[in-house]
Design a protein around this motif. Structure first.
Motif, PDB file in Angstrom:
ATOM      1  N   ASP A  27      18.638 -74.735  15.059  1.00 23.29           N
ATOM      2  CA  ASP A  27      17.928 -73.892  14.089  1.00 23.29           C
ATOM      3  C   ASP A  27      18.843 -73.113  13.159  1.00 23.29           C
ATOM      4  N   ALA A  28      20.125 -73.454  13.139  1.00 26.30           N
ATOM      5  CA  ALA A  28      21.019 -72.854  12.147  1.00 26.30           C
ATOM      6  C   ALA A  28      20.606 -73.374  10.771  1.00 26.30           C
ATOM      7  N   VAL A  29      20.714 -72.517   9.779  1.00 21.46           N
ATOM      8  CA  VAL A  29      20.401 -72.917   8.408  1.00 21.46           C
ATOM      9  C   VAL A  29      21.643 -72.742   7.555  1.00 21.46           C
ATOM     10  N   PHE A  30      21.734 -73.586   6.510  1.00 19.70           N
ATOM     11  CA  PHE A  30      22.900 -73.508   5.635  1.00 19.70           C
ATOM     12  C   PHE A  30      22.592 -74.174   4.299  1.00 19.70           C
ATOM     13  N   PRO A  31      23.158 -73.619   3.225  1.00 18.37           N
ATOM     14  CA  PRO A  31      23.025 -74.274   1.931  1.00 18.37           C
ATOM     15  C   PRO A  31      23.826 -75.573   1.928  1.00 18.37           C
ATOM     16  N   VAL A  32      23.341 -76.575   1.216  1.00 16.07           N
ATOM     17  CA  VAL A  32      24.034 -77.857   1.145  1.00 16.07           C
ATOM     18  C   VAL A  32      25.455 -77.677   0.607  1.00 16.07           C
ATOM     19  N   SER A  73      23.100 -83.317  -4.564  1.00 12.33           N
ATOM     20  CA  SER A  73      23.134 -82.933  -5.975  1.00 12.33           C
ATOM     21  C   SER A  73      22.292 -81.687  -6.253  1.00 12.33           C
ATOM     22  N   ASP A  74      21.309 -81.391  -5.390  1.00 15.17           N
ATOM     23  CA  ASP A  74      20.484 -80.193  -5.556  1.00 15.17           C
ATOM     24  C   ASP A  74      21.163 -79.041  -4.832  1.00 15.17           C
ATOM     25  N   LEU A  95      19.437 -76.499   4.326  1.00 15.05           N
ATOM     26  CA  LEU A  95      19.250 -77.435   5.438  1.00 15.05           C
ATOM     27  C   LEU A  95      19.115 -76.670   6.747  1.00 15.05           C
ATOM     28  N   SER A  96      18.415 -77.272   7.689  1.00 13.07           N
ATOM     29  CA  SER A  96      18.224 -76.668   9.010  1.00 13.07           C
ATOM     30  C   SER A  96      18.676 -77.666  10.071  1.00 13.07           C
ATOM     31  N   LEU A  97      19.616 -77.254  10.886  1.00 10.64           N
ATOM     32  CA  LEU A  97      20.188 -78.105  11.921  1.00 10.64           C
ATOM     33  C   LEU A  97      19.310 -78.104  13.168  1.00 10.64           C
TER      34      LEU A  97
END
Length: 159
Positions: free
Chosen positions: A34-39, A96-97, A102-104
């Motif tokens: 549930d870790a989240v991170f920008p691409v 590209s966006d 994203l959510s792991l």
């Protein structure tokens, strides 16, 4: 005779865990779920054979205490670092966006021969990152102080 560490013996200290086999990686996977991170926070340095992500990790190790005491749940920024990376591929991830978050969901290891294999990072929304590695060597390290989770809630999963 020594005893295994118990969860209750843990301190409020930053995580710094390593994985050299599939069993070790399961521990990192559970703590990074549930870790989240920008691409934009993923990087692969091909020359150094190193892949890293700066994650906003939910602090699963603190969640039981927070729930018992009524304290707000927390997140912390952590670096997931994988060494010995020969190639990186993805499916269902639009790099590209630059606004994509994203959510792991999990990390798994698929061994091949001679110690090589693939580390799969499964993402919410059917995305997958595949790291082909010469040998499994990964670390998860907290790099900031914990902060209140913006949602103020534990992540949940529909079954």
């Amino acid at each position: 005779m020594t005893q295994d560490a118990r969860f209750e013996d843990g301190q409020e200290t930053p995580l710094n865990l390593g994985a050299l086999d599939a069993e070790d990686l399961q521990v990192i996977s559970a703590l990074a779920q549930d870790a989240v991170f920008p691409v934009t926070e993923m990087t692969w340095r091909a020359r150094e054979r190193r892949f890293a992500i700066l994650l906003n990790r939910f602090r699963w190790e603190d969640a039981p205490t927070a729930k018992q005491t009524g304290r707000a749940v927390e997140r912390v920024q952590s670096v997931l670092l994988v060494e010995n990376v020969l190639s990186v591929s993805s499916q269902g991830v639009d790099r590209s966006d630059k606004e994509t978050i994203l959510s792991l969901l999990s990390l798994t290891y698929e061994p091949l021969k001679d110690g090589a294999g693939h580390i799969l990072l499964t993402l919410a929304g059917d995305g997958v990152l595949k790291l082909s590695v010469e040998a499994l060597e990964a670390t998860l390290k907290d790099v900031t102080r914990p902060y209140l989770a913006p949602s103020k809630q534990m992540p949940t999963h529909e079954t």
